[in-house]
Design a protein around this motif. Structure first.
Motif, short mmCIF file in Angstrom:
data_model
loop_
_atom_site.label_atom_id
_atom_site.label_comp_id
_atom_site.label_asym_id
_atom_site.label_seq_id
_atom_site.Cartn_x
_atom_site.Cartn_y
_atom_site.Cartn_z
N SER A 20 42.09 -53.94 -27.28
CA SER A 20 41.17 -52.96 -27.85
C SER A 20 41.43 -51.62 -27.20
O SER A 20 41.85 -51.55 -26.04
N CYS A 21 41.14 -50.57 -27.92
CA CYS A 21 41.27 -49.21 -27.38
C CYS A 21 40.08 -48.41 -27.87
O CYS A 21 39.95 -48.17 -29.07
N ALA A 22 39.25 -48.04 -26.93
CA ALA A 22 38.05 -47.25 -27.25
C ALA A 22 38.36 -45.77 -27.05
O ALA A 22 38.90 -45.38 -26.01
N ALA A 23 38.01 -44.98 -28.03
CA ALA A 23 38.30 -43.55 -27.99
C ALA A 23 37.01 -42.75 -27.89
O ALA A 23 35.98 -43.13 -28.45
N SER A 24 37.09 -41.64 -27.19
CA SER A 24 35.96 -40.72 -27.09
C SER A 24 36.48 -39.30 -27.01
O SER A 24 37.64 -39.06 -26.64
N GLY A 25 35.64 -38.37 -27.39
CA GLY A 25 36.03 -36.97 -27.31
C GLY A 25 36.87 -36.47 -28.46
O GLY A 25 37.47 -35.40 -28.38
N ALA A 74 33.49 -46.75 -37.05
CA ALA A 74 32.11 -46.66 -36.59
C ALA A 74 32.01 -46.88 -35.09
O ALA A 74 31.08 -46.39 -34.44
N LYS A 75 32.95 -47.64 -34.55
CA LYS A 75 32.95 -47.94 -33.11
C LYS A 75 34.00 -47.13 -32.35
O LYS A 75 34.17 -47.33 -31.14
N ASN A 76 34.72 -46.27 -33.05
CA ASN A 76 35.78 -45.48 -32.41
C ASN A 76 36.76 -46.38 -31.65
O ASN A 76 37.16 -46.07 -30.52
N THR A 77 37.14 -47.45 -32.28
CA THR A 77 37.98 -48.44 -31.60
C THR A 77 39.12 -48.89 -32.52
O THR A 77 38.91 -49.09 -33.71
N VAL A 78 40.27 -49.04 -31.91
CA VAL A 78 41.42 -49.61 -32.60
C VAL A 78 41.81 -50.91 -31.89
O VAL A 78 41.66 -51.02 -30.66
N TYR A 93 51.03 -52.19 -22.48
CA TYR A 93 50.70 -51.71 -23.82
C TYR A 93 49.79 -50.49 -23.71
O TYR A 93 48.81 -50.50 -22.95
N TYR A 94 50.14 -49.47 -24.49
CA TYR A 94 49.40 -48.22 -24.50
C TYR A 94 48.88 -47.93 -25.90
O TYR A 94 49.59 -48.15 -26.88
N CYS A 95 47.70 -47.38 -25.97
CA CYS A 95 47.24 -46.85 -27.25
C CYS A 95 47.40 -45.33 -27.24
O CYS A 95 47.38 -44.71 -26.18
N ALA A 96 47.57 -44.79 -28.41
CA ALA A 96 47.81 -43.36 -28.55
C ALA A 96 47.16 -42.85 -29.82
O ALA A 96 46.93 -43.61 -30.76
N ALA A 97 46.89 -41.54 -29.83
CA ALA A 97 46.22 -40.93 -30.98
C ALA A 97 46.94 -39.65 -31.38
O ALA A 97 47.45 -38.92 -30.52
N SER A 98 46.95 -39.40 -32.67
CA SER A 98 47.55 -38.17 -33.17
C SER A 98 46.74 -37.66 -34.35
O SER A 98 46.48 -38.40 -35.29
N PRO A 99 46.39 -36.35 -34.33
CA PRO A 99 45.65 -35.79 -35.46
C PRO A 99 46.55 -35.39 -36.61
O PRO A 99 46.09 -35.24 -37.75
N THR A 100 47.82 -35.18 -36.31
CA THR A 100 48.76 -34.75 -37.36
C THR A 100 50.08 -35.46 -37.15
O THR A 100 50.77 -35.23 -36.17
N ILE A 101 50.43 -36.33 -38.05
CA ILE A 101 51.66 -37.07 -37.94
C ILE A 101 52.10 -37.50 -39.32
O ILE A 101 51.26 -37.72 -40.20
N THR A 102 53.37 -37.59 -39.53
CA THR A 102 53.88 -38.02 -40.83
C THR A 102 54.37 -39.46 -40.74
O THR A 102 54.63 -39.98 -39.65
#
Length: 125
Positions: A20-25, A74-78, A93-102
């Motif tokens: 699980s990966c919880a995101a905030s901010g 709803a839970k901000n989780t992947v 294992y790492y989780c990562a986030a991107s607002p703009t990606i193709t």
């Protein structure tokens, strides 16, 4: 932005784990979320990604049919459900986030702007 991955551990070959990966901010629902993994001395490799609306998922060939990525906005989780684990899945294992990606670059770690601390997955033979 903070991402926190958890759920790793030691499992026998053939077993399962769910990361699980919880995101905030961040506005979670607008970010593409990805999972990567890394073993010592090697580059960080793409595992899976999921787009904003959960409609599209992407996997590296070696995990297709065994791993499933999903998200709960709803839970901000992947999540990364890992089944039929093999010793070669052993990695951090790492989780990562991107607002703009193709789609063309979704597997490139350089395109992800935010990273969580890794969680160790060890698969014994």
């Amino acid at each position: 932005v903070q991402l926190q991955a958890f759920g790793g551990g030691l499992v026998q070959a053939g077993g399962s784990l769910r990361l699980s990966c919880a995101a905030s901010g961040l506005t979670f629902s607008t970010y593409v979320m990805g999972w990567f993994r890394q073993v010592p001395g090697k580059e960080r490799d793409f595992v899976a990604a999921i787009n904003w609306s959960r409609g599209s998922t992407y996997y590296t060939d070696s995990v297709k049919g065994r791993f499933t990525i999903s998200r709960d906005n709803a839970k901000n989780t992947v999540y990364l459900q890992m089944n039929s684990l093999k010793p070669e899945d052993t990695a951090v294992y790492y989780c990562a986030a991107s607002p703009t990606i193709t789609v063309a670059t979704i597997s490139s770690p350089d395109k992800y702007s935010n990273w969580g601390r890794g969680t160790q997955v060890t698969v014994s033979s």
